[in-house]
Design a protein around this motif. Sequence first.
Motif, PDB file in Angstrom:
ATOM      1  N   VAL A  30       0.839  -1.201   0.000  1.00 41.85           N
ATOM      2  CA  VAL A  30       0.000   0.000   0.000  1.00 41.85           C
ATOM      3  C   VAL A  30       0.878   1.256   0.000  1.00 41.85           C
ATOM      4  CG1 VAL A  30      -1.995  -1.081   1.101  1.00 41.85           C
ATOM      5  CG2 VAL A  30      -0.232  -0.054   2.520  1.00 41.85           C
ATOM      6  N   ASP A  31       2.174   1.068  -0.245  1.00 46.99           N
ATOM      7  CA  ASP A  31       3.088   2.218  -0.251  1.00 46.99           C
ATOM      8  C   ASP A  31       3.296   2.714  -1.682  1.00 46.99           C
ATOM      9  OD1 ASP A  31       3.485   1.928   2.540  1.00 46.99           O
ATOM     10  OD2 ASP A  31       4.822   0.249   2.112  1.00 46.99           O
ATOM     11  N   LEU A  32       2.247   3.311  -2.243  1.00 48.40           N
ATOM     12  CA  LEU A  32       2.271   3.661  -3.662  1.00 48.40           C
ATOM     13  C   LEU A  32       2.257   5.179  -3.862  1.00 48.40           C
ATOM     14  CD1 LEU A  32      -0.478   1.120  -4.890  1.00 48.40           C
ATOM     15  CD2 LEU A  32       1.913   0.664  -4.403  1.00 48.40           C
ATOM     16  N   GLN A  33       3.186   5.836  -3.204  1.00 50.31           N
ATOM     17  CA  GLN A  33       3.183   7.293  -3.209  1.00 50.31           C
ATOM     18  C   GLN A  33       3.213   7.889  -4.626  1.00 50.31           C
ATOM     19  OE1 GLN A  33       3.081   8.967  -0.105  1.00 50.31           O
ATOM     20  NE2 GLN A  33       2.399  10.585  -1.492  1.00 50.31           N
ATOM     21  N   LEU A  34       4.213   7.456  -5.417  1.00 49.03           N
ATOM     22  CA  LEU A  34       4.378   8.008  -6.772  1.00 49.03           C
ATOM     23  C   LEU A  34       3.174   7.691  -7.649  1.00 49.03           C
ATOM     24  CD1 LEU A  34       8.086   7.003  -7.559  1.00 49.03           C
ATOM     25  CD2 LEU A  34       7.196   9.326  -7.331  1.00 49.03           C
ATOM     26  N   THR A  35       2.731   6.442  -7.550  1.00 47.36           N
ATOM     27  CA  THR A  35       1.605   5.993  -8.371  1.00 47.36           C
ATOM     28  C   THR A  35       0.334   6.761  -8.006  1.00 47.36           C
ATOM     29  OG1 THR A  35       2.642   3.811  -8.337  1.00 47.36           O
ATOM     30  CG2 THR A  35       0.378   3.916  -9.143  1.00 47.36           C
ATOM     31  N   ALA A  36       0.074   6.839  -6.702  1.00 45.48           N
ATOM     32  CA  ALA A  36      -1.143   7.526  -6.256  1.00 45.48           C
ATOM     33  C   ALA A  36      -1.098   9.010  -6.615  1.00 45.48           C
ATOM     34  CB  ALA A  36      -1.316   7.344  -4.745  1.00 45.48           C
ATOM     35  N   CYS A  54      -8.034   5.832   1.875  1.00 37.10           N
ATOM     36  CA  CYS A  54      -7.095   5.175   2.777  1.00 37.10           C
ATOM     37  C   CYS A  54      -5.745   5.236   2.088  1.00 37.10           C
ATOM     38  CB  CYS A  54      -7.507   3.722   3.066  1.00 37.10           C
ATOM     39  SG  CYS A  54      -7.650   2.715   1.591  1.00 37.10           S
ATOM     40  N   LYS A  55      -4.702   4.735   2.717  1.00 34.58           N
ATOM     41  CA  LYS A  55      -3.361   4.879   2.150  1.00 34.58           C
ATOM     42  C   LYS A  55      -3.306   4.321   0.716  1.00 34.58           C
ATOM     43  CE  LYS A  55       1.448   4.557   3.316  1.00 34.58           C
ATOM     44  NZ  LYS A  55       2.501   3.808   3.972  1.00 34.58           N
ATOM     45  N   SER A  56      -3.056   5.207  -0.245  1.00 35.88           N
ATOM     46  CA  SER A  56      -2.951   4.850  -1.664  1.00 35.88           C
ATOM     47  C   SER A  56      -4.238   4.279  -2.275  1.00 35.88           C
ATOM     48  CB  SER A  56      -1.812   3.877  -1.929  1.00 35.88           C
ATOM     49  OG  SER A  56      -0.610   4.325  -1.361  1.00 35.88           O
ATOM     50  N   GLY A  57      -5.353   4.412  -1.589  1.00 32.25           N
ATOM     51  CA  GLY A  57      -6.640   3.947  -2.130  1.00 32.25           C
ATOM     52  C   GLY A  57      -7.457   5.140  -2.592  1.00 32.25           C
ATOM     53  N   ASP A  76      -6.234  -2.293  -9.988  1.00 30.10           N
ATOM     54  CA  ASP A  76      -5.244  -2.367  -8.919  1.00 30.10           C
ATOM     55  C   ASP A  76      -3.924  -1.771  -9.397  1.00 30.10           C
ATOM     56  OD1 ASP A  76      -4.961  -4.456 -10.657  1.00 30.10           O
ATOM     57  OD2 ASP A  76      -5.073  -6.034  -9.166  1.00 30.10           O
ATOM     58  N   MET A  77      -3.079  -1.328  -8.479  1.00 27.03           N
ATOM     59  CA  MET A  77      -1.938  -0.471  -8.830  1.00 27.03           C
ATOM     60  C   MET A  77      -0.587  -0.970  -8.311  1.00 27.03           C
ATOM     61  SD  MET A  77      -3.543   3.328  -8.119  1.00 27.03           S
ATOM     62  CE  MET A  77      -3.790   3.168  -6.352  1.00 27.03           C
ATOM     63  N   ASP A  78      -0.563  -2.046  -7.515  1.00 28.93           N
ATOM     64  CA  ASP A  78       0.703  -2.427  -6.874  1.00 28.93           C
ATOM     65  C   ASP A  78       1.517  -3.401  -7.726  1.00 28.93           C
ATOM     66  OD1 ASP A  78      -1.455  -4.226  -6.366  1.00 28.93           O
ATOM     67  OD2 ASP A  78      -0.270  -5.228  -4.834  1.00 28.93           O
ATOM     68  N   ALA A  79       2.832  -3.405  -7.460  1.00 30.25           N
ATOM     69  CA  ALA A  79       3.767  -4.247  -8.208  1.00 30.25           C
ATOM     70  C   ALA A  79       4.291  -5.378  -7.320  1.00 30.25           C
ATOM     71  CB  ALA A  79       4.922  -3.396  -8.713  1.00 30.25           C
ATOM     72  N   MET A 144      -9.851  -0.729   1.493  1.00 29.27           N
ATOM     73  CA  MET A 144     -10.737   0.254   0.858  1.00 29.27           C
ATOM     74  C   MET A 144     -12.192   0.039   1.268  1.00 29.27           C
ATOM     75  SD  MET A 144      -9.131   1.105  -2.885  1.00 29.27           S
ATOM     76  CE  MET A 144     -10.126   2.615  -3.059  1.00 29.27           C
ATOM     77  N   MET A 145     -12.557  -1.225   1.482  1.00 27.57           N
ATOM     78  CA  MET A 145     -13.932  -1.491   1.929  1.00 27.57           C
ATOM     79  C   MET A 145     -14.137  -0.973   3.348  1.00 27.57           C
ATOM     80  SD  MET A 145     -14.402  -5.189   0.174  1.00 27.57           S
ATOM     81  CE  MET A 145     -15.966  -5.633   0.939  1.00 27.57           C
ATOM     82  N   GLU A 146     -13.128  -1.172   4.196  1.00 24.48           N
ATOM     83  CA  GLU A 146     -13.225  -0.648   5.562  1.00 24.48           C
ATOM     84  C   GLU A 146     -13.314   0.879   5.543  1.00 24.48           C
ATOM     85  OE1 GLU A 146     -10.798  -4.419   7.416  1.00 24.48           O
ATOM     86  OE2 GLU A 146      -9.799  -2.459   7.380  1.00 24.48           O
ATOM     87  N   ALA A 147     -12.722   1.488   4.510  1.00 19.73           N
ATOM     88  CA  ALA A 147     -12.773   2.949   4.398  1.00 19.73           C
ATOM     89  C   ALA A 147     -14.043   3.411   3.659  1.00 19.73           C
ATOM     90  CB  ALA A 147     -11.530   3.459   3.681  1.00 19.73           C
ATOM     91  N   GLY A 148     -14.908   2.451   3.312  1.00 18.92           N
ATOM     92  CA  GLY A 148     -16.228   2.816   2.792  1.00 18.92           C
ATOM     93  C   GLY A 148     -16.373   2.880   1.287  1.00 18.92           C
ATOM     94  N   VAL A 149     -15.506   2.182   0.529  1.00 17.05           N
ATOM     95  CA  VAL A 149     -15.568   2.304  -0.933  1.00 17.05           C
ATOM     96  C   VAL A 149     -16.910   1.831  -1.521  1.00 17.05           C
ATOM     97  CG1 VAL A 149     -14.498   0.057  -1.443  1.00 17.05           C
ATOM     98  CG2 VAL A 149     -14.270   1.920  -3.084  1.00 17.05           C
ATOM     99  N   LEU A 150     -17.580   0.921  -0.804  1.00 16.31           N
ATOM    100  CA  LEU A 150     -18.841   0.417  -1.366  1.00 16.31           C
ATOM    101  C   LEU A 150     -20.055   1.256  -0.940  1.00 16.31           C
ATOM    102  CD1 LEU A 150     -18.333  -3.467  -1.000  1.00 16.31           C
ATOM    103  CD2 LEU A 150     -17.845  -1.996  -2.957  1.00 16.31           C
ATOM    104  N   GLU A 151     -19.800   2.287  -0.125  1.00 18.13           N
ATOM    105  CA  GLU A 151     -20.896   3.121   0.371  1.00 18.13           C
ATOM    106  C   GLU A 151     -20.864   4.515  -0.248  1.00 18.13           C
ATOM    107  OE1 GLU A 151     -22.886   1.437   2.133  1.00 18.13           O
ATOM    108  OE2 GLU A 151     -21.440  -0.193   2.260  1.00 18.13           O
ATOM    109  N   ASN A 152     -21.994   5.190  -0.164  1.00 22.63           N
ATOM    110  CA  ASN A 152     -22.067   6.630  -0.406  1.00 22.63           C
ATOM    111  C   ASN A 152     -21.474   7.108  -1.736  1.00 22.63           C
ATOM    112  OD1 ASN A 152     -22.722   9.252   0.215  1.00 22.63           O
ATOM    113  ND2 ASN A 152     -20.837   9.602   1.410  1.00 22.63           N
ATOM    114  N   PRO A 153     -22.084   6.862  -2.860  1.00 26.21           N
ATOM    115  CA  PRO A 153     -23.307   6.072  -3.015  1.00 26.21           C
ATOM    116  C   PRO A 153     -23.008   4.581  -2.971  1.00 26.21           C
ATOM    117  CG  PRO A 153     -22.566   6.852  -5.149  1.00 26.21           C
ATOM    118  CD  PRO A 153     -21.628   7.421  -4.145  1.00 26.21           C
ATOM    119  N   SER A 154     -24.003   3.807  -2.491  1.00 26.37           N
ATOM    120  CA  SER A 154     -23.756   2.379  -2.333  1.00 26.37           C
ATOM    121  C   SER A 154     -23.757   1.693  -3.702  1.00 26.37           C
ATOM    122  CB  SER A 154     -24.757   1.757  -1.369  1.00 26.37           C
ATOM    123  OG  SER A 154     -25.975   1.586  -2.019  1.00 26.37           O
ATOM    124  N   VAL A 155     -22.841   0.754  -3.833  1.00 22.50           N
ATOM    125  CA  VAL A 155     -22.538   0.147  -5.131  1.00 22.50           C
ATOM    126  C   VAL A 155     -23.526  -0.979  -5.456  1.00 22.50           C
ATOM    127  CG1 VAL A 155     -20.788  -1.198  -6.363  1.00 22.50           C
ATOM    128  CG2 VAL A 155     -20.102   0.763  -4.956  1.00 22.50           C
TER     129      VAL A 155
END
Length: 400
Positions: A30-36, A54-57, A76-79, A144-155
């Motif tokens: 989740v350490d994707l500083q440059l990518t994010a 959330c971090k890099s999400g 997805d973005m990680d290597a 990302m789900m814990e950070a609410g990605v599926l909510e508001n608006p709900s998917v």
Amino acid sequence: MNNLFEEAKKYGDEIVSARRHFHRNPELHVDLQLTADYVMGKLTEYGYKPEQICKSGIVALAGGKKQGRTFLIRGDMDALPIKEETDLEFRSANGNMHACGHDMHTAMMLGAARLLKDHEDEIEGTVKLMFQPGEETLSGAKLMMEAGVLENPSVDKAMMIHVASGFPLKSGAVVFLDRGPVTANVDIFEIKVQGKGGHGATPDTAIDPLNALAHIHIALAEINSREVVAGEVAVLTIGEMHGGNAPNIIPDTAYMKGTIRTYSKEVRTLMNKRLEEISKGIASTFRCTAAVESRGCPCVENDKELFDSAMRYTTEMLGQEYVADMEKMTGKGMKLSGSEDFGFVSAEVPTLMLGLSASVFKDGVAYPQHHPKVVFDESVLPVGAAVYANTAIEWLRENK
Ligand SMILES: [Zn+2]
Ligand SMILES: [Zn+2]
């Protein structure tokens, strides 16, 4: 009707240059500083208001001007910690490598973001773009789900694309694998056996954890051969066994690590339950104790309705020759034994996972994913961008 594939081709150079930027600068977990930073910058430039939840999400929304449902597309973005051995001009030099093709996914998602912005007024609902870190560690989707990605608006529905190297299909073919489960339920476990260390000359004064571990290893084969219903897929592999460091010392502890791959929930539960019971039971038979730790990720399940709809939209856009219906081609569809942490999303909302054939054959060989020499075909990038955007727009239009 719009043809988003024709439109995506116009953005080809831009998508390729984004992909090369990611490829040159691979980052892990989740350490994707440059990518994010790059993704946030591009999305802002295209007129989005992206948010790092959330971090890099990263999440961005397109549409929302017309009432409707919400369709999520994910890249997805990680290597991987692999030293690249290709001769690409833009190869990585930092010791990590985009050997799974997630650089392609991130670039395709940026291409889709452009197309969605161009058609924002027509979107009958909302498209949620999910740029995810930490897929290879099976942790990013969950974060990302814990950070609410599926909510508001709900998917309501969600889809992902994964590029594929080595498929016997022409490059650019969109692969419809199967209805139902398409990746495995994956569990990674560790069995730690506690004995009592001592001198190799006086085993009676010690309790040998190696002996117990060896018996556990053999006994685990019982689950598959005697307890799982015939015909069900249940793979149990022990990939590591460790204990001791001298020929005349009985060690205090020993452990082994392995993985379980299944497609059904019931078999997954059975395998994990029996793994623990057998380990503990046998350890105690040999006067040891065993602790079992396990973490995993559920399978991605293709929603039948979305599978059929997406195949129709994609065929209309690309033509039949670029749609690979594995059920028709093999008579039984195709499941992958690998993991995909989009399975966490799949457990919550109806989903679709598509493959995108992107092999580059050199001397008749296309290296597989996770190989230091794998090369992906960049010409498929506009196809991926268009399929992401088109599936979202069309599904929202048909399901107001
Ligand atoms: Zn991978
Ligand atoms: Zn991957």
